[in-house]
Design a protein around this motif. Structure first.
Motif, PDB file in Angstrom:
ATOM      1  N   SER A  15       0.805  -1.230   0.000  1.00 32.93           N
ATOM      2  CA  SER A  15       0.000   0.000   0.000  1.00 32.93           C
ATOM      3  C   SER A  15       0.834   1.274   0.000  1.00 32.93           C
ATOM      4  O   SER A  15       0.312   2.359  -0.273  1.00 32.93           O
ATOM      5  CB  SER A  15      -0.928   0.009   1.219  1.00 32.93           C
ATOM      6  OG  SER A  15      -0.175  -0.011   2.405  1.00 32.93           O
ATOM      7  N   ARG A  16       2.101   1.164   0.319  1.00 28.37           N
ATOM      8  CA  ARG A  16       2.986   2.346   0.300  1.00 28.37           C
ATOM      9  C   ARG A  16       4.444   1.892   0.347  1.00 28.37           C
ATOM     10  O   ARG A  16       4.719   0.681   0.456  1.00 28.37           O
ATOM     11  CB  ARG A  16       2.689   3.313   1.457  1.00 28.37           C
ATOM     12  CG  ARG A  16       2.679   2.690   2.834  1.00 28.37           C
ATOM     13  CD  ARG A  16       2.087   3.686   3.851  1.00 28.37           C
ATOM     14  NE  ARG A  16       1.534   3.010   4.997  1.00 28.37           N
ATOM     15  CZ  ARG A  16       2.222   2.626   6.066  1.00 28.37           C
ATOM     16  NH1 ARG A  16       3.514   2.863   6.126  1.00 28.37           N
ATOM     17  NH2 ARG A  16       1.633   2.011   7.064  1.00 28.37           N
ATOM     18  N   LEU A  18       8.179   0.710  -0.221  1.00 23.41           N
ATOM     19  CA  LEU A  18       8.858  -0.187  -1.166  1.00 23.41           C
ATOM     20  C   LEU A  18       7.872  -1.115  -1.884  1.00 23.41           C
ATOM     21  O   LEU A  18       7.974  -1.334  -3.091  1.00 23.41           O
ATOM     22  CB  LEU A  18       9.902  -1.019  -0.399  1.00 23.41           C
ATOM     23  CG  LEU A  18      10.746  -1.953  -1.234  1.00 23.41           C
ATOM     24  CD1 LEU A  18      11.597  -1.184  -2.248  1.00 23.41           C
ATOM     25  CD2 LEU A  18      11.663  -2.803  -0.348  1.00 23.41           C
ATOM     26  N   ARG A  41      -3.226  -3.519   5.734  1.00 23.11           N
ATOM     27  CA  ARG A  41      -4.457  -3.172   6.447  1.00 23.11           C
ATOM     28  C   ARG A  41      -5.322  -2.226   5.627  1.00 23.11           C
ATOM     29  O   ARG A  41      -6.529  -2.382   5.561  1.00 23.11           O
ATOM     30  CB  ARG A  41      -4.117  -2.531   7.791  1.00 23.11           C
ATOM     31  CG  ARG A  41      -3.500  -3.511   8.780  1.00 23.11           C
ATOM     32  CD  ARG A  41      -2.895  -2.791   9.958  1.00 23.11           C
ATOM     33  NE  ARG A  41      -1.836  -1.871   9.530  1.00 23.11           N
ATOM     34  CZ  ARG A  41      -1.074  -1.161  10.346  1.00 23.11           C
ATOM     35  NH1 ARG A  41      -1.251  -1.260  11.645  1.00 23.11           N
ATOM     36  NH2 ARG A  41      -0.135  -0.366   9.880  1.00 23.11           N
ATOM     37  N   ASP A  56      -4.717  -7.551   8.591  1.00 20.83           N
ATOM     38  CA  ASP A  56      -3.771  -7.099   9.608  1.00 20.83           C
ATOM     39  C   ASP A  56      -2.868  -8.282   9.950  1.00 20.83           C
ATOM     40  O   ASP A  56      -3.274  -9.210  10.660  1.00 20.83           O
ATOM     41  CB  ASP A  56      -4.520  -6.598  10.849  1.00 20.83           C
ATOM     42  CG  ASP A  56      -3.552  -6.061  11.905  1.00 20.83           C
ATOM     43  OD1 ASP A  56      -2.334  -6.288  11.782  1.00 20.83           O
ATOM     44  OD2 ASP A  56      -4.026  -5.412  12.864  1.00 20.83           O
ATOM     45  N   LEU A  57      -1.652  -8.248   9.467  1.00 20.98           N
ATOM     46  CA  LEU A  57      -0.726  -9.386   9.612  1.00 20.98           C
ATOM     47  C   LEU A  57      -0.206  -9.552  11.035  1.00 20.98           C
ATOM     48  O   LEU A  57       0.461 -10.542  11.337  1.00 20.98           O
ATOM     49  CB  LEU A  57       0.448  -9.216   8.639  1.00 20.98           C
ATOM     50  CG  LEU A  57       0.040  -9.353   7.178  1.00 20.98           C
ATOM     51  CD1 LEU A  57       0.935  -8.529   6.275  1.00 20.98           C
ATOM     52  CD2 LEU A  57       0.038 -10.820   6.765  1.00 20.98           C
ATOM     53  N   TYR A 147      11.880  -4.864  16.461  1.00 25.75           N
ATOM     54  CA  TYR A 147      11.950  -4.897  14.989  1.00 25.75           C
ATOM     55  C   TYR A 147      13.230  -5.639  14.583  1.00 25.75           C
ATOM     56  O   TYR A 147      13.193  -6.562  13.752  1.00 25.75           O
ATOM     57  CB  TYR A 147      11.949  -3.452  14.483  1.00 25.75           C
ATOM     58  CG  TYR A 147      12.229  -3.259  13.018  1.00 25.75           C
ATOM     59  CD1 TYR A 147      11.233  -3.485  12.064  1.00 25.75           C
ATOM     60  CD2 TYR A 147      13.482  -2.840  12.569  1.00 25.75           C
ATOM     61  CE1 TYR A 147      11.485  -3.281  10.711  1.00 25.75           C
ATOM     62  CE2 TYR A 147      13.737  -2.642  11.220  1.00 25.75           C
ATOM     63  CZ  TYR A 147      12.744  -2.867  10.297  1.00 25.75           C
ATOM     64  OH  TYR A 147      12.995  -2.677   8.953  1.00 25.75           O
ATOM     65  N   MET A 178      15.416   3.886   3.910  1.00 28.12           N
ATOM     66  CA  MET A 178      14.608   4.461   2.820  1.00 28.12           C
ATOM     67  C   MET A 178      13.705   5.544   3.402  1.00 28.12           C
ATOM     68  O   MET A 178      13.287   5.463   4.559  1.00 28.12           O
ATOM     69  CB  MET A 178      13.732   3.368   2.174  1.00 28.12           C
ATOM     70  CG  MET A 178      14.526   2.331   1.436  1.00 28.12           C
ATOM     71  SD  MET A 178      13.445   1.094   0.704  1.00 28.12           S
ATOM     72  CE  MET A 178      12.964   0.126   2.125  1.00 28.12           C
ATOM     73  N   THR A 180      10.631   6.465   3.913  1.00 27.20           N
ATOM     74  CA  THR A 180       9.244   5.992   3.951  1.00 27.20           C
ATOM     75  C   THR A 180       8.678   6.247   5.350  1.00 27.20           C
ATOM     76  O   THR A 180       9.407   6.637   6.264  1.00 27.20           O
ATOM     77  CB  THR A 180       9.170   4.473   3.680  1.00 27.20           C
ATOM     78  OG1 THR A 180       9.828   3.809   4.765  1.00 27.20           O
ATOM     79  CG2 THR A 180       9.823   4.083   2.376  1.00 27.20           C
TER      80      THR A 180
END
Ligand SMILES: NC(=O)c1ccc[n+]([C@@H]2O[C@H](COP(=O)([O-])OP(=O)(O)OC[C@H]3O[C@@H](n4cnc5c(N)ncnc54)[C@H](OP(=O)(O)O)[C@@H]3O)[C@@H](O)[C@H]2O)c1
Length: 222
Positions: A15-16, A18, A41, A56-57, A147, A178, A180
């Motif tokens: 959805s955005r 990469l 999502r 939603d993963l 993360y 990146m 983002t």
């Protein structure tokens, strides 16, 4: 157009950032042979004609149910999977609620691991690519510990499975920073490190994934 050569792709996190750059490149392909389905999502920045499935993963227990819905929704089996969804809390480990860390573990490790387990048992899937992180998958990343821990986990899982000679083309793509939404606006690296446009990184990723002789681990170098 020869329908026989059409390829169904699943782009997790399309959805955005990469993932979206890959959807844009698929749409530019003159043969129209790539049929990407974006999974995240929200629809985010997708065009009205770009296909999207809402999931939603981080909701791990729903994995089987949601994945069955996708398979029913698709006209054909997926040929390539790109897992570019990612995220996690920013701040000291102890200062963040544990549910935020759990969210990062589900999104960056448990869901892609479940998906990869499915992929390895599906004879039709040809390629699975996980987007790791040159910054966080094999070294510490203070303020982004959960993360980093989940990226380390996928790094170890993929490298180990690659050693088992899987039937599919299993690859790891490790970008650097990146520009983002994933990189917090106040992250110190924005002042010091080189930050790349996701569309530029996406072009390399697209080229490499379509190259049958591409390395199994691509570490982004501009
Ligand atoms: N940006 C960097 O500096 C950087 C550096 C190294 C590696 N990476 C990796 O590159 C990949 C792409 O990141 P990006 O920078 O393009 O990030 P981004 O712009 O923030 O995009 C993240 C994508 O993941 C989806 N996503 C987030 N949480 C989700 C959830 N719970 N369920 C389903 N989808 C979810 C988002 O869609 P929704 O919000 O609509 O769900 C979005 O499509 C990630 O694996 C990231 O770890 C990024």
């Amino acid at each position: 157009m020869d329908e026989a050569i059409q390829e169904q792709w699943l782009i997790f996190g399309g959805s955005r950032g990469l993932g979206l750059s890959l959807l844009k490149l698929c749409a530019k392909e003159p043969s129209g042979r790539f049929l990407p389905l974006s999974i995240s999502r929200k629809r985010g920045e997708l065009e009205a004609n770009q296909k999207h499935f809402s999931w939603d993963l981080a909701q791990g227990p729903l994995f089987d149910e949601k994945f069955s819905e996708i398979k029913n929704h698709l006209g054909s089996s997926p040929i390539r999977i790109l897992y570019a969804a990612g995220g996690g809390p920013y701040g000291a480990f102890s200062k963040k609620a544990f549910k935020d860390h759990q969210w990062a573990f589900e999104l960056n490790f448990l869901s892609p691991a479940r998906l990869l387990h499915w992929a390895l048992n599906d004879d039709r899937l040809r390629q699975f690519i996980y987007v790791g992180s040159q910054v966080a998958e094999d070294k510490p990343d203070p303020m982004a510990s959960s993360y980093a821990a989940s990226k380390h986990g996928m790094f170890g899982l993929i490298k180990s499975i690659q050693g088992e000679s899987p039937h599919l083309d299993l690859r790891l793509f490790s970008p650097s920073y990146m520009d983002t939404d994933l990189l917090p606006k106040n992250a110190k690296v924005r002042e010091s490190a080189q930050i790349f446009a996701p569309d530029k990184v996406g072009e390399k990723l697209f080229q490499w994934m379509l190259d049958p002789s591409g390395n199994k681990h691509y570490i982004w170098k501009p």
